[in-house]
Design a protein around this motif. Structure first.
Motif: not given
Lengths: 422, 303
Positions: A180, A191, A245, A248-250, A383-384, A387, A395, B130, B133-134, B137, B140-141, B159, B244-247
């Motif tokens: 961690r 990404t 990641n 998390p998030g955009d 892009r994919q 990635v 992974l 969302w 997702q946290w 994580s 942090f989860g 992941d 998994n918003f970015t992928d």
């Protein structure tokens, strides 16, 4: 009596007659871009200026949510509506050109040799079939965002200039317990911008040109290409300076940087605004590090460009050309930089000493001469592919060589699909 | 005789029916135009090549279906969707039934508990995804915090190509559970107490009561929950996109569903014909699965 009362009427008629030709020449054109507050305001101001200079042209400005952009255009086509001048991501240009939606820029007003002399080299991505189809006001490049306090803590008095120094700093700044992370040395984001970093920066620094000159063939599947990919994936698997990641998030890598939980990230000039508003740390910007066998500089460039659609004919076409000329002029670019904070597309402005020495925009501007815009035919698909290659290695433990070979095959398939339909 | 020379003589009932049809015609026409007609257009589009911006839609015959058959991502999406359904539907039925039976027994705070279970179903899917997702994580989860506290290694969850699909399924089950519980509670309430009393007099145990009275008489509710649940899983999209918003559908397509595949092909890669072909395939799957379920599962309703 009669004569006198008729006189003002007659005068009015004469005035009206005099104005009539001008009124007949009044032409209205429509401009489309996506909804982004500062860009909307900037274009509105530019339109006011343009209309003041050209009283017989009226420009209607319409905006759409970014996510629905192509769908909106698609919906407007069968209805015979839509813009005369449209703002597009350069990666969509092949799609729009092949659909017959854009018309090539007239060569007398926009001579190709003048474009190539005056604009940043990446603008060549808007050239297809030997002609230019769109021109940008502003362009974007990548740079290294770094946390000044953390780097100082690691004993560095400035940003790393080479990948070696970058790795050293990142390793010493990473905080981990077990598997961690508490803090990343580098905000890994395959990404985000990292797939561009691999494609146009690392490959080239390892001496690999990623695509053939005509954009039809994938050429990165070489031993040197494998080394470049491995150099990147090692950050995650061997040196463990970061993890995808983390937040998390955009755009979690950027968030983590702004919170001080990632010491460095690689991001575009478009991120300056958010970082300026949101960062709780003392941050700086530097040109991307050099390294690899060539020890050369390289960067990825991208841009939104304005094109003229097939809707513009006759007087509308003339007005559209004038408008395009205006919003890609030096003065418009200066205004754009000041209001939107995007770096100008004209090379002349990039040499502007005030701009080059700007602590934030300077490094982005300095990257303009060596920034490459990938000629995407299917941006999401391409892009994919990269990635997935990174994920296979990090992974699933797939050998970088195998992952890159698969990526090259998949991307070649995408290119073949595109070119075979032309 | 000649009182009405023109027009047809109708009875009062027939006239009322006629008016009903006239009124129904408006929503019917709307429905046909908005829902049915575009569906046929999707069939047509699946035989053409169209890049969303272009005006020309070239007829290509079965080419889109061939490409679909040769696309490993589509195969992956089909397999994943099957996995989601096979894991998710039984999980939410079994858990839903168990919770409904327990809620039946409690007398205090029943309304409150019911509300608590129903709450996730009312939460907007995107917001819930969302937050999850946290929760998931690795760094942090709280889930990994818990694992860490009891000395277990941190898990990658979303992941990991191996764990992501099940992590997503858990979120969907959590969210659908309240709905299933409500269906079962309604079903349980409609079973007459007299059956149980009669069986108890005959000496039946709790197990026998459940197996021979509750379960058979709950069958209509179970069929409904299975059919609705299956359709929900076959159309899974929003949770997957936002977890998994970015992928989206990743990592490495491990969470990709058919609907997400359609969305990506259509609106990110602009291959509308191929996306339409995938839509037709999904339509065929949902239709046949639903018909099969209704036929097989509802058989035992008659007693």
């Amino acid at each position: 009596m009669l004569r006198i009362t008729r006189l003002p009427g007659l005068a009015l008629m004469l005035v009206a007659l005099a104005l009539l030709p001008a009124a007949a020449q009044q032409v209205t054109i429509t401009y489309w871009q996506y909804e982004y507050a500062t860009k909307v305001e900037a274009i509105n101001t530019l339109i006011d200026q343009f209309e003041a200079e050209n009283p017989n042209i009226r420009v209607v400005h319409e905006t759409f949510p970014y996510d629905a952009y192509n769908q909106r255009v698609a919906a407007s086509v069968p209805a015979g509506r839509g813009p005369d001048v449209i703002n597009l991501f350069y990666g969509w240009l092949p799609l729009y050109i092949d659909s017959g939606y854009l018309q090539p820029l007239p060569e007398d007003t926009f001579p190709p040799e003048e474009i190539e002399r005056d604009f940043a080299p990446m603008v060549r991505a808007a050239k297809m079939d030997g002609r230019y189809w769109a021109l940008p006001t502003a362009v974007r490049t990548l740079a290294l965002f770094y946390n000044k306090d953390l780097l100082a803590e690691a004993g560095l008095d400035g940003p790393p200039k080479t990948w070696d120094a970058f790795l050293q700093a990142a390793e010493s700044l990473t905080r981990r317990s077990g598997n961690r992370f508490q803090r990343l040395g580098f905000g890994v984001a395959p990404t985000g911008q990292d797939h561009h970093l691999i494609r146009e920066v690392l490959f080239r620094q390892w001496g690999v040109t990623p695509y053939s000159e005509d954009g039809r063939r994938v050429t990165y599947d070489t031993p040197a290409g494998t080394e470049a990919l491995e150099f990147y994936t090692d950050w995650i698997t061997k040196q463990k300076i970061g993890v995808a990641n983390f937040f998390p998030g955009d755009s979690g890598y950027r968030e983590a940087f702004m919170q001080g939980l990632a010491a460095m990230i690689i991001d575009g000039s478009f991120a300056v605004g958010s970082i300026r508003n949101g960062a709780r740390v003392n941050w700086g910007v530097a040109e991307l590090p050099v390294g690899g066998p060539t020890n050369e500089r390289s960067n990825f460039g991208s841009f939104w460009a304005h094109g003229i659609t097939r809707n513009a004919r006759g007087a509308k076409l003339d007005a559209s050309i004038k408008f395009l000329k205006f919003i890609t002029s030096e003065s418009a670019m200066r205004y754009w930089l000041d209001t939107v904070g995007e770096i100008p597309a004209r090379a002349a402005l990039a040499q502007d000493p005030a701009l080059a020495s700007d602590p934030v925009f300077g490094p982005f501007v300095a990257s303009l001469p060596y920034a490459h815009a990938t000629f995407f035919v299917d941006e999401a698909g391409q892009r994919q592919v990269l990635v997935d290659a990174v994920n296979e290695v990090t992974l699933q433990g797939v050998a970088p060589e195998t992952a890159l070979e698969r990526a090259a095959q998949r991307e070649q398939q995408i290119l073949d699909d595109f070119w075979s339909k032309r | 005789m000649g009182r009405r020379r023109f027009g047809i003589r109708l009875s009062l009932n027939a006239r009322q029916a006629l008016w009903a049809y006239v009124f129904l015609l408006v929503p019917m026409a709307f429905f046909l135009y908005i829902r049915i007609w575009p569906a046929f257009q999707a069939f047509d589009l699946s035989l053409r090549e169209w890049n969303i911006v272009g005006e020309v839609r070239t007829y290509v015959g079965g080419a889109n279906y061939e490409r679909l058959a040769g696309d490993p991502r589509f195969a992956r999406a089909l397999l994943n969707t099957l996995r989601y359904t096979v894991v998710g539907v039984p999980a939410q039925i079994v858990l839903g039934l168990a919770i409904a039976l327990l809620l039946e027994r409690v007398t205090r705070y029943r309304g409150l508990l019911r509300a608590v279970y129903f709450l996730p179903y009312m939460t907007p899917i995107v917001a819930a995804a969302w937050v999850w997702q946290w929760l998931y994580s690795p760094n942090f989860g709280p889930l990994n915090g818990f694992l860490d506290a009891i000395g277990m290694p941190a898990q990658p969850f979303l992941d990991s190509p191996a764990q992501a699909l099940y992590a997503v399924t858990a979120v969907v089950v959590w969210q659908n559970l309240g709905f299933v519980v409500v269906i079962f509670l309604a079903g349980l309430q409609s079973i007459s107490r007299t059956y149980y009393e009669a069986a108890r007099i005959d000496g039946a145990g709790a197990r026998a009561l459940f197996l021979h009275i509750t379960l058979p008489l709950l069958n209509p509710s179970i069929v409904f929950a299975v059919v609705i649940g299956t359709i929900q899983y076959l159309q899974l999209f929003t949770q997957v996109v936002n977890l998994n918003f970015t992928d989206q559908g990743g990592p490495l397509d491990s969470t990709l569903t058919i609907v997400l595949y359609i969305y990506k092909v259509a609106f990110q890669r602009f291959q509308m014909g191929q996306a339409a072909a995938a839509t037709v395939v999904l339509f065929a799957i949902i239709l046949s699965v639903t018909l099969f379920q209704l036929k097989v599962l509802s058989r035992r309703i008659e007693y």
